[in-house]
Design a protein around this motif. Structure first.
Motif, mmCIF file in Angstrom:
data_model
loop_
_atom_site.group_PDB
_atom_site.id
_atom_site.type_symbol
_atom_site.label_atom_id
_atom_site.label_comp_id
_atom_site.label_asym_id
_atom_site.label_seq_id
_atom_site.Cartn_x
_atom_site.Cartn_y
_atom_site.Cartn_z
ATOM 1 N N ASP A 137 36.856 -3.595 -8.407
ATOM 2 C CA ASP A 137 37.268 -3.179 -7.053
ATOM 3 C C ASP A 137 36.197 -2.373 -6.328
ATOM 4 O OD1 ASP A 137 39.756 -4.388 -7.552
ATOM 5 O OD2 ASP A 137 40.506 -2.538 -8.481
ATOM 6 N N ALA A 138 34.939 -2.528 -6.743
ATOM 7 C CA ALA A 138 33.860 -1.797 -6.067
ATOM 8 C C ALA A 138 32.630 -2.706 -5.961
ATOM 9 C CB ALA A 138 33.520 -0.521 -6.820
ATOM 10 N N PRO A 139 32.668 -3.683 -5.077
ATOM 11 C CA PRO A 139 31.551 -4.630 -4.945
ATOM 12 C C PRO A 139 30.226 -3.912 -4.688
ATOM 13 C CG PRO A 139 33.436 -5.332 -3.633
ATOM 14 C CD PRO A 139 33.746 -3.947 -4.109
ATOM 15 N N GLY A 140 29.184 -4.382 -5.388
ATOM 16 C CA GLY A 140 27.863 -3.796 -5.206
ATOM 17 C C GLY A 140 27.645 -2.507 -5.963
ATOM 18 N N LYS A 141 28.661 -2.052 -6.706
ATOM 19 C CA LYS A 141 28.537 -0.847 -7.528
ATOM 20 C C LYS A 141 28.641 -1.250 -8.998
ATOM 21 C CE LYS A 141 28.608 1.771 -3.847
ATOM 22 N NZ LYS A 141 27.434 2.556 -3.407
ATOM 23 N N TYR A 142 27.793 -0.653 -9.823
ATOM 24 C CA TYR A 142 27.711 -1.020 -11.238
ATOM 25 C C TYR A 142 27.907 0.195 -12.131
ATOM 26 C CZ TYR A 142 25.885 -5.488 -9.655
ATOM 27 O OH TYR A 142 25.758 -6.719 -9.063
ATOM 28 N N PHE A 143 28.442 -0.051 -13.321
ATOM 29 C CA PHE A 143 28.570 1.040 -14.284
ATOM 30 C C PHE A 143 27.180 1.552 -14.662
ATOM 31 C CE2 PHE A 143 32.666 -1.089 -15.689
ATOM 32 C CZ PHE A 143 33.479 -0.101 -15.140
ATOM 33 N N TYR A 144 27.005 2.854 -14.588
ATOM 34 C CA TYR A 144 25.796 3.494 -15.111
ATOM 35 C C TYR A 144 25.689 3.162 -16.595
ATOM 36 C CZ TYR A 144 22.836 7.468 -16.608
ATOM 37 O OH TYR A 144 21.864 8.257 -17.161
ATOM 38 N N VAL A 145 24.475 2.894 -17.045
ATOM 39 C CA VAL A 145 24.254 2.442 -18.426
ATOM 40 C C VAL A 145 24.871 3.383 -19.458
ATOM 41 C CG1 VAL A 145 21.986 3.561 -18.583
ATOM 42 C CG2 VAL A 145 22.503 1.587 -20.034
#
Length: 555
Positions: free
Chosen positions: A250-258
């Motif tokens: 539900d957050a397009p363009g946002k990724y989990f920090y490694v």
């Protein structure tokens, strides 16, 4: 003793570089502990994985003209090769870029969100105006805002151990382009470690419930403080595109920090193993499980494993670690590893230059203890210690007696000799040495084993089988002495087996016996099973090999 169920991990190596001997300290330390637990008869699962996400992977793949997935597949093969060469006995070695990790990461995130522990905020970030991208922590350098140390990364200081936001760095610059970062606003997602629930949980977990090393507990106390005095800050768990990793639901363009999905990779690797072996993943990972879970790590990532990771697990409905074992850094000849001096030594170069990996396993074990203090690989001492201990004191015992027993007695031991007091002394050390392995005091364990080896060598020197062999009337005495000596060698081998498993396998083949468990110290060689002719188990270190190793690693 009751059988324990133990899940063990080592930190996940980043898929952007080679395994070097500094890494090997940790994997060897873990593997010794795992092998010891297996010898005790416990159910142990040792899992690992390559840590594969983040901007560095994306940029390196771009530079090499391949996809990130191709890059991490290539590096995985290299890492697995190196671990296999050094006898690191993973039950499963996986990747954080896996379907299991994506599912678990999303599930855990949603549980944290539903618990009210995720908050979206607009924040200012460092942005590279030349590369036109937001800069991750490790792609910004500058001066530590706490101690002023220069050339520190944007997330933590290697000198004082402080953690901070990259925007807190003084005199920052982009590692990608060298440009001074500008600040741009972007929405980010935070795990609210400052929430009173997290503070209370972490204060209790780090200071009361978990038997952390004293150094670790004290360090964590600086962060959790007393009630009302916590230094915990909220944790930014998102990164902006472009980024190689898992997109946040539900957050397009946002990724989990490694650092959010990497430790979850421990569980993903274990889940994959459970699917292979038919194990019940939930039974091992639920909050009230009776299983044990241990993480072996370097002290530089203690913060992530004793604050972020247990909080992530606890508030998403999983069990927390039984303990986290941190070790210090490796120096070579008293100094930080250096490429120019040839002491930044890769694992593969050790093998390529013909060194026996068990030499390094033994030397590291002989220096390791349960603390977080650094350890030094002194190359001159390495040669002398291995040649003296493993060859001179240990291997030499078998070579001094085996020939007589095979040639004169058909490889048959004297059963009556197995009650000799010397063998009782060796057996009596079983619990002491076991306690030292259990508590990761390997240096003390090996010192004790070498003390026992000295006793055995003293027995051989005083009885002089080479002299007795000249007298035909002393055949029985010769068989007895050789039988005692070889049984003593078997017991010493059992104590050394977690450290030098290949040598131990060679000894088991030599004696025609099954793989030894810890309790087999109370058994003995038998006349019912002839031993095989002795074959060399290990060679000495030639100093020329060390010179070759240094040359191979010099730039």
């Amino acid at each position: 003793m009751p059988m324990r169920q133990i899940l063990v991990t080592s930190a996940l190596p980043y898929a952007n570089g080679q395994i070097h001997i500094g890494h090997l300290v940790e994997y060897i330390q873990t593997d010794i502990w795992v092998r010891f637990q297996r010898m005790r008869g416990h159910e142990v699962h040792y899992v690992g994985a390559d840590d594969t996400h983040g901007t560095p992977i994306m940029l390196r793949a771009e530079k090499e003209g391949i996809t990130p997935k191709e890059l991490i597949a290539n590096v995985w093969k290299e890492h697995k090769r190196d671990f296999d060469n050094f006898l690191v006995s993973f039950d499963n070695y996986y990747s954080t870029d896996s379907a299991e990790n994506k599912i678990l990461s999303e599930e855990i995130y949603i549980k944290l969100r539903d618990a009210g522990l995720i908050e979206k905020r607009a924040i200012e970030q460092a942005y590279d105006p030349v590369k036109e991208m937001f800069l991750p922590d490790r792609f910004i350098k500058g001066e530590c805002p706490k101690c002023g140390a220069k050339d520190q990364y944007g997330d933590s200081c290697e000198k004082c151990g402080a953690t901070y936001a990259p925007t807190d760095l003084k005199n920052p610059f982009s590692v990608v382009s060298g440009a001074t970062p500008i600040r741009k606003v972007s929405d980010h997602y935070f795990f609210k470690l400052s929430d009173p629930r997290c503070e209370k949980f972490l204060r209790d977990w780090t200071q009361v419930k978990t038997p952390l090393q004293a150094e670790a507990r004290n360090k964590m106390k600086e962060w959790v403080g007393e009630p009302g005095e916590s230094q915990l800050g909220d944790w930014d768990i998102s990164r902006d595109a472009p980024y190689f990793g898992f997109e946040i639901p539900d957050a397009p363009g946002k990724y989990f920090y490694v650092w959010l999905d990497a430790p979850i990779g421990y569980y993903a690797s274990f889940l994959n193993l459970c699917q292979q072996k038919g194990l019940d993943f939930n039974e091992w990972t639920k909050p009230d499980t009776t299983t044990e879970q241990y993480h072996f790590i370097g002290k530089d990532i203690l913060y992530f494993h004793t604050l972020f990771w247990p909080a992530t697990l606890h508030f998403s409905g999983y069990r927390t670690p039984t303990n986290v074992f941190a070790h210090g850094f490796l120096t070579v000849d008293g100094e930080k590893m250096s490429k120019s001096r040839g002491t930044f030594i890769t694992a593969h170069s050790v093998i390529e230059c013909g060194l026996n990996p068990e030499w390094l396993r033994y030397y590291f074990a002989a220096k390791l203890n349960a603390s977080m203090e650094d350890l030094d690989l002194n190359l001159q001492d390495f040669t002398a210690r291995v040649n003296s201990d493993l060859l001179g004191k240990y291997i030499n015992i078998a070579s001094r007696s085996a020939g007589f027993l095979v040639k004169r007695f058909g490889g048959i031991v004297d059963d009556a000799a197995m009650s000799h007091p010397l063998l009782g002394q060796l057996a009596d050390a079983k619990d002491e040495i076991a306690d030292l392995y259990e508590t990761r005091e390997y240096a003390k364990a090996l010192r004790r084993v070498m003390e026992l080896a000295d006793l055995v060598n003293g027995f051989v020197d005083s009885n002089k089988p080479w002299e007795i062999a000249k007298d035909p009337s002393k055949e029985q005495e010769l068989q007895t002495i050789c039988s005692i000596t070889l049984e003593a060698f078997r017991r010493l081998t059992l104590y050394l087996k977690p450290v030098v498993p290949n040598v131990a396998a060679g000894v088991e083949k030599f004696f025609n016996i099954s793989p030894m468990s810890w309790e087999d110290v109370n058994k003995s060689l038998s006349s019912k099973q002839a031993i095989n002719p002795y074959q060399h188990l290990m060679t000495r270190i030639d100093p020329v090999m060390i010179e070759k190793l240094i040359e191979a690693n010099q730039q």
